[in-house]
Design an enzyme around this catalytic site. Structure first.
Site, short mmCIF file in Angstrom:
data_model
loop_
_atom_site.label_atom_id
_atom_site.label_comp_id
_atom_site.label_asym_id
_atom_site.label_seq_id
_atom_site.Cartn_x
_atom_site.Cartn_y
_atom_site.Cartn_z
N THR A 126 -6.76 -3.47 -9.53
CA THR A 126 -5.64 -4.52 -9.48
C THR A 126 -6.41 -6.03 -9.21
O THR A 126 -7.71 -5.95 -9.13
CB THR A 126 -4.50 -4.46 -8.43
OG1 THR A 126 -5.01 -4.01 -7.21
CG2 THR A 126 -3.78 -3.21 -8.90
N ALA B 101 -4.44 -1.04 -16.51
CA ALA B 101 -2.95 -0.43 -16.00
C ALA B 101 -2.69 -0.64 -14.38
O ALA B 101 -3.63 -0.02 -13.71
CB ALA B 101 -3.00 1.01 -16.49
N ASN C 202 -0.59 0.60 -12.80
CA ASN C 202 -0.07 2.18 -12.22
C ASN C 202 -0.13 3.16 -13.25
O ASN C 202 0.31 3.00 -14.29
CB ASN C 202 1.20 1.96 -11.79
CG ASN C 202 1.72 3.04 -10.65
OD1 ASN C 202 1.26 4.18 -10.88
ND2 ASN C 202 2.19 2.77 -9.61
N PHE C 203 -1.05 4.17 -12.74
CA PHE C 203 -1.13 5.16 -14.04
C PHE C 203 -0.23 6.49 -13.61
O PHE C 203 -0.19 7.29 -14.51
CB PHE C 203 -2.65 5.86 -13.87
CG PHE C 203 -3.64 4.97 -14.45
CD1 PHE C 203 -3.63 4.85 -15.74
CD2 PHE C 203 -4.21 4.10 -13.98
CE1 PHE C 203 -4.77 4.22 -16.39
CE2 PHE C 203 -5.09 3.24 -14.34
CZ PHE C 203 -5.57 3.44 -15.94
N HIS D 43 2.86 0.71 0.83
CA HIS D 43 1.58 1.23 0.76
C HIS D 43 0.91 1.62 1.97
O HIS D 43 1.15 1.25 2.84
CB HIS D 43 0.66 0.20 -0.02
CG HIS D 43 0.86 0.45 -1.84
ND1 HIS D 43 1.99 -0.42 -2.15
CD2 HIS D 43 0.55 1.10 -2.83
CE1 HIS D 43 1.97 -0.09 -3.35
NE2 HIS D 43 1.23 0.67 -3.66
N LYS E 65 -4.88 -0.64 1.91
CA LYS E 65 -4.69 -1.36 0.77
C LYS E 65 -4.97 -2.91 0.74
O LYS E 65 -4.72 -3.65 1.87
CB LYS E 65 -3.23 -1.45 0.03
CG LYS E 65 -3.15 -1.76 -1.33
CD LYS E 65 -1.92 -1.64 -1.91
CE LYS E 65 -1.73 -2.13 -3.21
NZ LYS E 65 -2.81 -1.90 -4.11
N THR F 119 1.46 -3.19 -9.18
CA THR F 119 2.61 -2.61 -9.74
C THR F 119 3.80 -3.72 -9.42
O THR F 119 4.48 -3.90 -10.15
CB THR F 119 2.84 -1.05 -8.99
OG1 THR F 119 1.91 -0.34 -9.27
CG2 THR F 119 4.14 -0.46 -9.57
P1 NAD Z 1 -11.72 2.38 -2.31
O1 NAD Z 1 -12.05 1.25 -1.33
O2 NAD Z 1 -11.32 3.71 -1.70
O3 NAD Z 1 -12.68 2.44 -3.43
C1 NAD Z 1 -13.41 1.17 -4.02
C2 NAD Z 1 -14.70 1.71 -4.56
O4 NAD Z 1 -15.27 0.96 -5.45
C3 NAD Z 1 -15.79 2.25 -3.38
O5 NAD Z 1 -16.30 3.48 -4.02
C4 NAD Z 1 -16.68 1.16 -3.73
O6 NAD Z 1 -18.08 1.59 -3.51
C5 NAD Z 1 -16.51 0.77 -4.97
N1 NAD Z 1 -17.07 -0.63 -5.28
C6 NAD Z 1 -16.93 -1.80 -4.49
N2 NAD Z 1 -17.77 -2.87 -4.92
C7 NAD Z 1 -18.12 -2.18 -6.42
C8 NAD Z 1 -18.72 -3.01 -6.94
N3 NAD Z 1 -19.37 -4.15 -6.96
N4 NAD Z 1 -19.10 -2.13 -8.42
C9 NAD Z 1 -18.83 -0.86 -8.32
N5 NAD Z 1 -18.19 -0.27 -7.37
C10 NAD Z 1 -17.64 -0.99 -6.17
O7 NAD Z 1 -10.19 1.79 -3.27
P2 NAD Z 1 -9.16 2.68 -3.85
O8 NAD Z 1 -8.08 3.07 -3.13
O9 NAD Z 1 -9.87 3.73 -4.73
O10 NAD Z 1 -8.61 1.60 -5.15
C11 NAD Z 1 -9.55 1.04 -5.95
C12 NAD Z 1 -8.83 0.03 -6.73
O11 NAD Z 1 -7.70 0.77 -7.51
C13 NAD Z 1 -7.86 -0.88 -5.93
O12 NAD Z 1 -7.76 -2.18 -6.69
C14 NAD Z 1 -6.42 -0.34 -5.94
O13 NAD Z 1 -5.33 -1.27 -5.89
C15 NAD Z 1 -6.56 0.26 -7.28
N6 NAD Z 1 -5.36 1.26 -7.44
C16 NAD Z 1 -4.68 1.24 -8.65
C17 NAD Z 1 -3.94 2.45 -9.11
C18 NAD Z 1 -3.39 2.47 -10.44
O14 NAD Z 1 -2.68 3.55 -10.71
N7 NAD Z 1 -3.65 1.70 -11.34
C19 NAD Z 1 -3.72 3.39 -8.14
C20 NAD Z 1 -4.14 3.32 -6.95
C21 NAD Z 1 -4.98 2.22 -6.70
#
Ligand code: NAD
EC number: 1.17.1.8
Length: 247
Positions: free
Chosen positions: A78, A103, A105-106, A133, A137, A144
């Site tokens: 996001t 997206a 939210n998937f 959440h 977060k 979303t």
């Molecule tokens: P998290 O902190 O568990 O994981 C983040 C990962 O990104 C870590 O493995 C970290 O090492 C890696 N990272 C950090 N900087 C990086 C870089 N420069 N290059 C490559 N990798 C890097 O976070 P999460 O809970 O997995 O969430 C990740 C993202 O997804 C957030 O933005 C969250 O809001 C979003 N999210 C989206 C959905 C969706 O459905 N679209 C659902 C849940 C979360």
């Protein structure tokens, strides 16, 4: 059947690790690369499609790298501002065959929730969003909630409703939360939660509640896998999984 090679950026994160498992379990997909903070992205391990779940500060640069490599990208991270989206559109103009889906939210249920909220928005002057959440977060309001508010704001404008009016009670401390696209949005961060959202609509003598709960991150994976399969058929930038699902 031809195999689609997939790499995951943010592969050891909460979403990225779930995405790796889902790709490994999916017919016709092969997980070829896992990347995390500090890793050289290089040729992305020869992937046809990259799944990107990193952090808001890193996502735009990661996606730009994939596009420059001619690799399609499914993005769940996001924090995409209008400016970042405009930069990405300009980059994609140079790579007209590449598809990127962003997206917020998937989860299919969450995509439906947003569509239902957009539909209802034209019929109620009073509307608010509550997103809830897990406490780790990093952003608030959630992507979303921001997207829901954007869709609702556009629907209200079309219906001539404008922004949701302020409550008549005074709010000197701004305690009622932020606004996105003219819609009040409240963010709750609580242990035990994963990703939840309620959209509330009120009118005299009635209330409509649209609620979606993701209890487990596996709820996002059918949408991620569907997007991986479809992204190459959609060159350019698409925002919102609903455009791939015909919702
Ligand atoms: P998290 O902190 O568990 O994981 C983040 C990962 O990104 C870590 O493995 C970290 O090492 C890696 N990272 C950090 N900087 C990086 C870089 N420069 N290059 C490559 N990798 C890097 O976070 P999460 O809970 O997995 O969430 C990740 C993202 O997804 C957030 O933005 C969250 O809001 C979003 N999210 C989206 C959905 C969706 O459905 N679209 C659902 C849940 C979360």
């Amino acid at each position: 059947m031809s195999v689609t090679k997939v790499s995951v950026i943010g592969a050891s994160g909460r979403m990225g690790s779930e995405a790796c498992r889902a790709v490994e379990a999916a017919d016709g997909l092969e997980l070829v690369g896992r990347f995390d903070m500090g890793d050289e992205l290089g040729d992305l391990a020869g992937a046809d499609v990259v799944v990107e779940f990193s952090v808001p500060d890193a996502s735009a640069a990661n996606v730009a790298h994939c596009v420059d490599q001619g690799v399609h990208v499914v993005v769940g991270t996001t924090g995409w501002s209008e400016g970042k989206l405009a930069d990405l559109r300009r980059r994609l103009d140079q790579h007209p065959d590449v598809g990127v889906l962003i997206a917020p939210n998937f989860a299919i249920g969450a995509v439906l929730m947003m569509a239902f909220a957009e539909k209802a928005a034209a019929f109620y002057e009073s509307a608010e969003v509550i997103e809830l959440h897990h406490p780790d977060k990093v952003d608030a309001p959630s992507g979303t909630a921001a997207r829901t508010a954007e869709l609702m704001g556009a629907a209200r404008e079309k219906a001539g409703l404008g922004t949701v009016p302020d409550a008549t009670t005074s709010d000197p401390d701004g305690a009622r939360g932020a606004r996105a696209h003219g819609i009040p949005v409240h963010s709750v961060r609580l242990r035990g939660l994963v990703a939840h959202q309620e959209v509330l609509f009120g009118a005299t003598g009635e209330m409509l509640t649209i609620r979606h709960d993701s209890f487990d991150r596996v709820s996002f994976m059918p949408g991620v896998i569907a997007a991986v399969r479809k992204v190459k058929e959609h060159p350019g930038l698409t925002v919102g999984l609903e455009h791939y699902l015909g919702i």
